[in-house]
Design a protein around this motif. Structure first.
Motif, mmCIF file in Angstrom:
data_model
loop_
_atom_site.group_PDB
_atom_site.id
_atom_site.type_symbol
_atom_site.label_atom_id
_atom_site.label_comp_id
_atom_site.label_asym_id
_atom_site.label_seq_id
_atom_site.Cartn_x
_atom_site.Cartn_y
_atom_site.Cartn_z
ATOM 1 N N TYR A 141 48.872 43.402 41.112
ATOM 2 C CA TYR A 141 49.037 42.716 42.395
ATOM 3 C C TYR A 141 48.626 41.249 42.276
ATOM 4 O O TYR A 141 48.017 40.825 41.291
ATOM 5 N N GLY A 142 48.942 40.486 43.332
ATOM 6 C CA GLY A 142 48.296 39.210 43.526
ATOM 7 C C GLY A 142 46.971 39.446 44.229
ATOM 8 O O GLY A 142 46.916 40.202 45.209
ATOM 9 N N VAL A 143 45.887 38.860 43.727
ATOM 10 C CA VAL A 143 44.555 39.118 44.283
ATOM 11 C C VAL A 143 43.881 37.803 44.666
ATOM 12 O O VAL A 143 44.324 36.715 44.275
ATOM 13 N N VAL A 144 42.813 37.925 45.460
ATOM 14 C CA VAL A 144 42.036 36.754 45.858
ATOM 15 C C VAL A 144 40.724 36.710 45.075
ATOM 16 O O VAL A 144 40.169 37.752 44.714
ATOM 17 N N LYS A 145 40.248 35.518 44.829
ATOM 18 C CA LYS A 145 38.919 35.303 44.243
ATOM 19 C C LYS A 145 38.017 34.732 45.319
ATOM 20 O O LYS A 145 38.401 33.769 46.015
ATOM 21 N N LEU A 146 36.837 35.323 45.503
ATOM 22 C CA LEU A 146 35.908 34.906 46.539
ATOM 23 C C LEU A 146 34.721 34.164 45.935
ATOM 24 O O LEU A 146 34.318 34.416 44.793
ATOM 25 N N ASN A 147 34.127 33.258 46.751
ATOM 26 C CA ASN A 147 32.864 32.638 46.347
ATOM 27 C C ASN A 147 31.693 33.392 46.972
ATOM 28 O O ASN A 147 31.864 34.450 47.581
ATOM 29 N N GLY A 148 30.502 32.845 46.843
ATOM 30 C CA GLY A 148 29.305 33.530 47.326
ATOM 31 C C GLY A 148 29.199 33.630 48.829
ATOM 32 O O GLY A 148 28.386 34.415 49.340
ATOM 33 N N THR A 149 29.988 32.869 49.554
ATOM 34 C CA THR A 149 29.954 32.929 51.018
ATOM 35 C C THR A 149 31.180 33.636 51.584
ATOM 36 O O THR A 149 31.542 33.436 52.739
ATOM 37 N N GLU A 151 34.352 33.284 50.990
ATOM 38 C CA GLU A 151 35.537 32.482 51.234
ATOM 39 C C GLU A 151 36.485 32.614 50.046
ATOM 40 O O GLU A 151 36.059 32.784 48.898
ATOM 41 N N ILE A 152 37.774 32.538 50.328
ATOM 42 C CA ILE A 152 38.776 32.614 49.268
ATOM 43 C C ILE A 152 38.893 31.244 48.611
ATOM 44 O O ILE A 152 39.147 30.243 49.276
ATOM 45 N N VAL A 153 38.707 31.233 47.292
ATOM 46 C CA VAL A 153 38.780 29.957 46.572
ATOM 47 C C VAL A 153 39.931 29.918 45.586
ATOM 48 O O VAL A 153 40.239 28.863 45.030
ATOM 49 N N GLU A 154 40.594 31.065 45.367
ATOM 50 C CA GLU A 154 41.692 31.072 44.412
ATOM 51 C C GLU A 154 42.596 32.277 44.667
ATOM 52 O O GLU A 154 42.138 33.341 45.087
ATOM 53 N N LEU A 155 43.885 32.102 44.404
ATOM 54 C CA LEU A 155 44.856 33.188 44.399
ATOM 55 C C LEU A 155 45.327 33.377 42.963
ATOM 56 O O LEU A 155 45.731 32.412 42.310
ATOM 57 N N VAL A 156 45.284 34.619 42.485
ATOM 58 C CA VAL A 156 45.663 34.898 41.102
ATOM 59 C C VAL A 156 46.719 36.003 41.106
ATOM 60 O O VAL A 156 46.486 37.087 41.657
ATOM 61 N N TYR A 162 39.810 40.770 34.921
ATOM 62 C CA TYR A 162 39.372 41.116 36.278
ATOM 63 C C TYR A 162 38.951 39.869 37.069
ATOM 64 O O TYR A 162 38.153 39.053 36.591
ATOM 65 N N VAL A 163 39.516 39.723 38.244
ATOM 66 C CA VAL A 163 39.141 38.660 39.190
ATOM 67 C C VAL A 163 38.516 39.279 40.430
ATOM 68 O O VAL A 163 37.430 38.915 40.857
ATOM 69 N N SER A 164 39.218 40.231 41.025
ATOM 70 C CA SER A 164 38.713 41.040 42.140
ATOM 71 C C SER A 164 39.678 42.205 42.311
ATOM 72 O O SER A 164 40.734 42.250 41.673
ATOM 73 N N ASP A 165 39.301 43.145 43.166
ATOM 74 C CA ASP A 165 40.196 44.265 43.458
ATOM 75 C C ASP A 165 40.769 44.166 44.866
ATOM 76 O O ASP A 165 41.172 45.155 45.458
ATOM 77 N N LEU A 166 40.825 42.941 45.399
ATOM 78 C CA LEU A 166 41.338 42.702 46.749
ATOM 79 C C LEU A 166 42.751 42.127 46.650
ATOM 80 O O LEU A 166 42.944 40.946 46.346
ATOM 81 N N ALA A 167 43.743 42.983 46.910
ATOM 82 C CA ALA A 167 45.140 42.593 46.775
ATOM 83 C C ALA A 167 45.656 41.950 48.055
ATOM 84 O O ALA A 167 45.366 42.408 49.166
ATOM 85 N N VAL A 168 46.462 40.902 47.892
ATOM 86 C CA VAL A 168 47.112 40.234 49.028
ATOM 87 C C VAL A 168 48.256 41.129 49.504
ATOM 88 O O VAL A 168 49.111 41.536 48.719
ATOM 89 N N ILE A 169 48.289 41.442 50.812
ATOM 90 C CA ILE A 169 49.278 42.388 51.323
ATOM 91 C C ILE A 169 50.474 41.715 51.989
ATOM 92 O O ILE A 169 51.415 42.396 52.399
ATOM 93 N N GLY A 170 50.445 40.385 52.109
ATOM 94 C CA GLY A 170 51.604 39.682 52.670
ATOM 95 C C GLY A 170 51.513 39.397 54.153
ATOM 96 O O GLY A 170 52.536 39.222 54.812
ATOM 97 N N ILE A 171 50.275 39.332 54.689
ATOM 98 C CA ILE A 171 50.071 38.957 56.091
ATOM 99 C C ILE A 171 49.017 37.848 56.122
ATOM 100 O O ILE A 171 47.931 38.001 55.540
ATOM 101 N N TYR A 172 49.345 36.746 56.796
ATOM 102 C CA TYR A 172 48.502 35.553 56.801
ATOM 103 C C TYR A 172 48.357 35.022 58.228
ATOM 104 O O TYR A 172 49.311 35.056 59.008
ATOM 105 N N TYR A 173 47.178 34.472 58.544
ATOM 106 C CA TYR A 173 46.985 33.728 59.793
ATOM 107 C C TYR A 173 46.686 32.284 59.436
ATOM 108 O O TYR A 173 45.916 32.001 58.501
#
Length: 338
Positions: A141-149, A151-156, A162-173
Motif C-alpha cells: 500500500y501507500g502508507v504515511v510516516k508520522l512524527n512524535g506529535t 503528524e504526517i510528515v511523509e507519504l511512501v 518498514y515505514v508504518s502500517d497505516l495505509a492511505v485509503i483514498g479519503i482526504y479532508y
C-alpha cells in the motif's frame, strides 16, 4: 463543506460487471458503491454539504443515466451536484484538477472504489486529514510516516522497508482545497509525472514542504470493491453492519413460495423466491426471480432469472438468465446460460 468524488476509472479488475456499468454504480448491499460512500461520509462529517462534485470519464461510458443518478444523490443530501469530465486517464492529480472550478473552501476528496464505517471528529485545526487504516502488509500500500506529535510528515508508496502500517485509503479532508489546487497546478505546469500520470501525492508533498499540518484520521472498517471476490466479501461485511444497525433490508413486495431467507440479506422490490433458500450474506436486486436454488455469500443484481442453482461466492449482473449447477461464478449483464 464540499465532497469531491473522482470516479472516472472503468474498473477493469471487476469485469465483466463493469463492461456495462461503471464500478462506482455497482450495487453492494442494495445500494451503488458511490451512493453508500458519499452518504456515509456526509453522515460522519455531521455538517451541511454544500456541493458534491463528481469527476467522470467519457460520456460514452458515463452517460446521461449515470449523471441523473449522481445528481439525485447530491439532491438527497441537500447539496448542489456538479459533473466534470476527465477525458484521459492521466492520474489522480489530473482527475482532481478536472474539477478545479469547485476546488475552494473546506472539502473532502474521496475516491469512489472503497467503502468505510467510521465515527470520528474532524480535526479542523489541521490543514488536512488523510484517512488511514492499519494493515498487515504495508508493503502493498501507500502508507504515511508520522512524527512524535502524530503528524504526517511523509507519504511512501509501497515501501520496501518498514515505514508504518497505516495505509492511505483514498479519503482526504482539506481545510481549503484551493491550496491543493494551486500545488497541483504547479505539478501540471511543470509536467511532474509518475508513469505518465499526475498524482495527488505530489501536490500534498508540496503542501507538507511549506509547513502545513497533516494528521491521520482512522476508520473502523475499510472495504474494497476492486475485484469480484473482494466485492462479494464487502457485500457480506456491509450486510452484517446494516443488520447490527437495525436496517430493514427485505422489501415488503418480496414474493415467497416454499422459500427460506437466512439473514442478513438484502432482497429488493418485487423479487420472487420459489423453492429457494437465500442467505446468509446475499444481496438480490429488484425484479429478480430465483427458483429451485440455494444461494449464499453472493451478489445478484436486478431483472435476472436464476434457476436450479447452488451458488456460493457468486456475482451475477443485471438481466441475466442462468440455469445451471456451477457454484462459484461471475456473470456480467445480459448474459444467458441455460
Amino acid at each position: 463543506m464540499k465532497i469531491i468524488v473522482p470516479m472516472a476509472g472503468r474498473g477493469s479488475r471487476l469485469r465483466p460487471h463493469t463492461l456495462t456499468v461503471p464500478k462506482p454504480l455497482i450495487p453492494v448491499a442494495g445500494k451503488p458503491i458511490v451512493h453508500r460512500l458519499v452518504s456515509d461520509i456526509a453522515k460522519v462529517l455531521g455538517e451541511p454539504i454544500e456541493e458534491v462534485a463528481f469527476i467522470l470519464g467519457d460520456h460514452a461510458f458515463f452517460g446521461d443515466d449515470v449523471v441523473e443518478s449522481l445528481m439525485e444523490l447530491a439532491a438527497e443530501l441537500g447539496a448542489k451536484g456538479s459533473i466534470y469530465r476527465q477525458d484521459k486517464p492521466l492520474g489522480t492529480g489530473h482527475a482532481i484538477m478536472s474539477a478545479k472550478d469547485s476546488l475552494s473552501g473546506p472539502a473532502v476528496i474521496a475516491y469512489a472504489d472503497t467503502l468505510i464505517r467510521a465515527d470520528f471528529d474532524l480535526d479542523k485545526s489541521a490543514d488536512s486529514v488523510i484517512w488511514v487504516k492499519q494493515v498487515e502488509q504495508p508493503e502493498a500500500y501507500g502508507v504515511v510516516k508520522l512524527n512524535g506529535t502524530n503528524e504526517i510528515v511523509e507519504l511512501v508508496e509501497k515501501p520496501q522497508e518498514y515505514v508504518s502500517d497505516l495505509a492511505v485509503i483514498g479519503i482526504y479532508y482539506f481545510k481549503d482545497v484551493g491550496v491543493l489546487k494551486n500545488e497541483l497546478q504547479h505539478v501540471l505546469d511543470n509536467d511532474i509525472t509518475h508513469g505518465g500520470e499526475y498524482q495527488i501525492n505530489d501536490g500534498i508533498k508540496r503542501m507538507m514542504k511549506k509547513g502545513m499540518k497533516f494528521v491521520p484520521g482512522k476508520v473502523d472498517e475499510w472495504m474494497d470493491c476492486g475485484n469480484k471476490n473482494v466485492t462479494v466479501e464487502t457485500n457480506q461485511r456491509m450486510l452484517g453492519f446494516l443488520e447490527n444497525e437495525g436496517e430493514n433490508m427485505i422489501a415488503d413486495s418480496v414474493k415467497q413460495e416454499n422459500a427460506n431467507i437466512i439473514e442478513p440479506c438484502f432482497i429488493g422490490e418485487n423479487v420472487v423466491l420459489k423453492n429457494t433458500t437465500v442467505g446468509p450474506f446475499v444481496s438480490v436486486g429488484a425484479n429478480t426471480v430465483l427458483e429451485n436454488s440455494t444461494v449464499k455469500n453472493s451478489l445478484i443484481q436486478s431483472n435476472s432469472k436464476i434457476s436450479n442453482a447452488n451458488l456460493d461466492n457468486a456475482m451475477i449482473g443485471n438481466h441475466v438468465v442462468y440455469n445451471g449447477n456451477f457454484e462459484t461464478i461471475s456473470i456480467g449483464d445480459y448474459s444467458v446460460l441455460e
